[in-house]
Design a protein around this motif. Sequence first.
Motif, PDB file in Angstrom:
ATOM      1  N   ASN A 114      27.306  -0.754 -37.704  1.00  0.00           N
ATOM      2  CA  ASN A 114      28.585   0.467 -38.540  1.00  0.00           C
ATOM      3  C   ASN A 114      28.747  -0.599 -39.650  1.00  0.00           C
ATOM      4  O   ASN A 114      27.877  -0.682 -40.611  1.00  0.00           O
ATOM      5  N   PRO A 115      29.993   1.244 -41.023  1.00  0.00           N
ATOM      6  CA  PRO A 115      29.409   1.144 -41.808  1.00  0.00           C
ATOM      7  C   PRO A 115      29.619  -0.013 -42.948  1.00  0.00           C
ATOM      8  O   PRO A 115      28.823  -0.595 -43.411  1.00  0.00           O
ATOM      9  N   LYS A 116      30.831  -1.327 -42.181  1.00  0.00           N
ATOM     10  CA  LYS A 116      30.728  -2.559 -42.835  1.00  0.00           C
ATOM     11  C   LYS A 116      29.021  -3.766 -42.999  1.00  0.00           C
ATOM     12  O   LYS A 116      28.643  -4.109 -44.384  1.00  0.00           O
ATOM     13  N   ILE A 117      28.501  -3.345 -41.651  1.00  0.00           N
ATOM     14  CA  ILE A 117      27.014  -4.217 -41.688  1.00  0.00           C
ATOM     15  C   ILE A 117      26.166  -3.738 -42.425  1.00  0.00           C
ATOM     16  O   ILE A 117      25.227  -4.025 -43.644  1.00  0.00           O
ATOM     17  N   GLN A 118      26.052  -2.261 -43.038  1.00  0.00           N
ATOM     18  CA  GLN A 118      25.350  -1.653 -43.595  1.00  0.00           C
ATOM     19  C   GLN A 118      25.857  -1.317 -45.130  1.00  0.00           C
ATOM     20  O   GLN A 118      24.245  -1.694 -45.834  1.00  0.00           O
ATOM     21  N   LYS A 119      26.837  -1.867 -45.494  1.00  0.00           N
ATOM     22  CA  LYS A 119      27.937  -1.893 -47.004  1.00  0.00           C
ATOM     23  C   LYS A 119      26.720  -3.526 -47.153  1.00  0.00           C
ATOM     24  O   LYS A 119      26.343  -4.008 -48.020  1.00  0.00           O
ATOM     25  N   TYR A 120      27.150  -4.623 -46.597  1.00  0.00           N
ATOM     26  CA  TYR A 120      26.439  -6.251 -46.427  1.00  0.00           C
ATOM     27  C   TYR A 120      24.899  -5.680 -46.313  1.00  0.00           C
ATOM     28  O   TYR A 120      24.231  -6.503 -47.764  1.00  0.00           O
ATOM     29  N   LEU A 121      24.029  -4.985 -45.766  1.00  0.00           N
ATOM     30  CA  LEU A 121      23.281  -5.143 -46.058  1.00  0.00           C
ATOM     31  C   LEU A 121      22.280  -4.024 -47.521  1.00  0.00           C
ATOM     32  O   LEU A 121      21.450  -4.620 -48.020  1.00  0.00           O
ATOM     33  N   TYR A 122      22.954  -3.526 -48.155  1.00  0.00           N
ATOM     34  CA  TYR A 122      23.245  -2.635 -49.046  1.00  0.00           C
ATOM     35  C   TYR A 122      23.172  -3.571 -49.942  1.00  0.00           C
ATOM     36  O   TYR A 122      22.496  -3.433 -50.867  1.00  0.00           O
ATOM     37  N   ARG A 123      24.250  -4.580 -50.088  1.00  0.00           N
ATOM     38  CA  ARG A 123      24.270  -5.545 -51.511  1.00  0.00           C
ATOM     39  C   ARG A 123      23.134  -6.079 -51.773  1.00  0.00           C
ATOM     40  O   ARG A 123      23.052  -6.774 -52.117  1.00  0.00           O
ATOM     41  N   SER A 124      22.646  -6.672 -50.583  1.00  0.00           N
ATOM     42  CA  SER A 124      21.880  -8.363 -50.074  1.00  0.00           C
ATOM     43  C   SER A 124      20.036  -7.178 -50.478  1.00  0.00           C
ATOM     44  O   SER A 124      19.514  -7.413 -49.618  1.00  0.00           O
ATOM     45  N   LYS A 125      20.369  -5.763 -50.959  1.00  0.00           N
ATOM     46  CA  LYS A 125      18.957  -4.596 -50.439  1.00  0.00           C
ATOM     47  C   LYS A 125      18.092  -5.208 -49.494  1.00  0.00           C
ATOM     48  O   LYS A 125      17.058  -5.088 -49.842  1.00  0.00           O
ATOM     49  N   ASP A 126      18.898  -5.287 -48.271  1.00  0.00           N
ATOM     50  CA  ASP A 126      17.884  -5.168 -47.110  1.00  0.00           C
ATOM     51  C   ASP A 126      17.511  -3.506 -46.983  1.00  0.00           C
ATOM     52  O   ASP A 126      16.274  -3.403 -46.260  1.00  0.00           O
TER      53      ASP A 126
END
Length: 668
Positions: free
Chosen positions: A93-105
Amino acid sequence: MDIEKTKSDFSELMKEFSWEAPTYDIYQANRDPLEKDIFNVEGDDPSEIFVRELIQNSLDAKLKTNNDPVHLELEVIDFNHSNLRSSYQKIVNPKIQKYLYRSKDITQADVLTYKALRISDFNTTGLDGKSNDETSNWYKYFYKIGDKGKLSKKDGLGSANLGKVTTWASSKYWIIIVRTKLFNEIRFQGRCLRKINTIEESGGKKYVDSCDVYFRREDKENITINNIENKAVSEELILPERRETGSDFLLPEFRENDLPKEDLISFTLKNWFKPIAENKITLNILGTEISKNNFRNLIQEYSTSNKYLDEEMIDFVIDATNQKNDHLYELKKEIPKNKLYGNTKLTQDLFTDNQIDSKLLADQLYQNKHIQLKVPVRIKTKKGVQFENDFFLVSLKIRDIKKKYPPFGLMFRQYQILWNEKDFWRSARGVNDLMVCVIADKPQLNTVLTHFEEPSHLLFNGRNFSGDDEYEKASAEFILYLFRNAANKFIDFILTGDEKEEPNLLSDLFPVLELDKVERGNNIDDDDDDKEDDDDDDDDDPIGPEKIDPPPPGLEDIIRPIQDGGTFIINSLKNEKIVGKKIKFTFGIRSQKGINPFGNKTNKLTKWDIDLTEVNFDEYEGCHIDITSITFNTFEIMISEDKFKVIFSGLHEAFGYVCKAEIIEVEK
């Protein structure tokens, strides 16, 4: 089937779950997930790392209540159908995608593929144990990162509790969703591993979002789902209906291009042919069944990714495992350590049959007989308990089909092949088509050896023993030494036997030469072949007599090399003429007669034979070591006084090293 009811049940369940990263104060300790890099070894294919760790974990989880094989299934699931996309989006979902975007994954350009890898194991225990018990399988899978103090599994293939991470890597997002069925409970949870933690700011305060992110309920201990919820999870996430214990793992955004089917099958055959042949495991890899009944046909189709690991080598290993030999020999129990450590050689009195004849063994080897040596070990615990009946096996055999292959060996701890343990057959250098196998499958012995194993499961580390609280360390270190060196000593015993009666009998195996200078150890130059092209040396003609050139004039009267176990000492006599000179030392390994210790085109030295980049230069006087000159078997020194000394340690104690010296031009 009420599809709408199932979707509704799934949606209600997903409302209870959320992706959350534990948060820490900015001044608290936090970590980056270094375990993501541990298995990313240069030169290791991702498919091989994946199947090695995945299958190991499945074998470790086998039910002990029956003799049926573990069954493992891998299948790619496509959620692109309209009725499945919404279910997939509730996980990724968008929440985990946001986490991953912040960590540059991931980047903004990354879009969902809606493809996932499903892994299911059967005839296994499932991830059992209490959710808050750090020794339970559930806790170790989701929360434990490595464990240097204790083994992750008693008498299992794992050691450091890190192998699971390599399977998570098959998801581009490093996401794993787990449904596991126990005898009286069904559990559901997810996890994501980001490449870094991230610093966030809220209300003027900074805090850290952990790199570990969990898909779970707010009540962390509430991990159970009921039968209705389980049915919804099975339908919406395309998991198999389960009536027996075991686990299902879903890895969203599967790296399909990184793990081609043909590579997965080939590396499975390479690493796990032994338990497959013994019917300990069956597999279905992306639609292809693998079992004891067809694995040989699959080897013909997919290969084992190692040309020396052919059907003849596999049959040899299986025979060795079952002690199906032509001749079995055994070392005595309670042999004093000083009779086996270091450069000591096996002698007749160390065998239970003290009339053993090395010439007879050499004849048997020449006649393509399977020769096996039983090596007993004594295991001592900290509580004073001793285990006297464990042993490991060393097997030797010349191939029936002559291929002019160099000697090749495999070392097994239970079913695990330690691919980077290559020194244990180095005494056989130059013996074409020799197969070597060392196998330990006794529970206590396996446990001791596992305490030395690196997280990659590719080799042992004698300096890193994690069983101090359970086993006597000196005893354990001696066991590891024997396991690594018994094959070399046995080979050396056979190949250096008395050959005077029929000196040409074994000429196909190794040449018989009068090389007293080789045995003295410091007067041999490289073979001229070394200057030629290094490619395709495996298929060259067998070794023949080699030209032995004299050393540079004068140096042999000055240099005094001495080996003391794993320490090498180079002393010089006093001589004013050496001041200002630069000397290059080249090292080799003394093996059986007729083999150039410095290698040649057919039998090259490698860093697996000797690696001076890893030794410790303990002391040097009267000279300066050029650190930029150090290679795996050479180094250079600049002489500053009329007498010099160099001492270094960290060599293999079981090998006899030789060196030669030459004066080289000093760059102006």
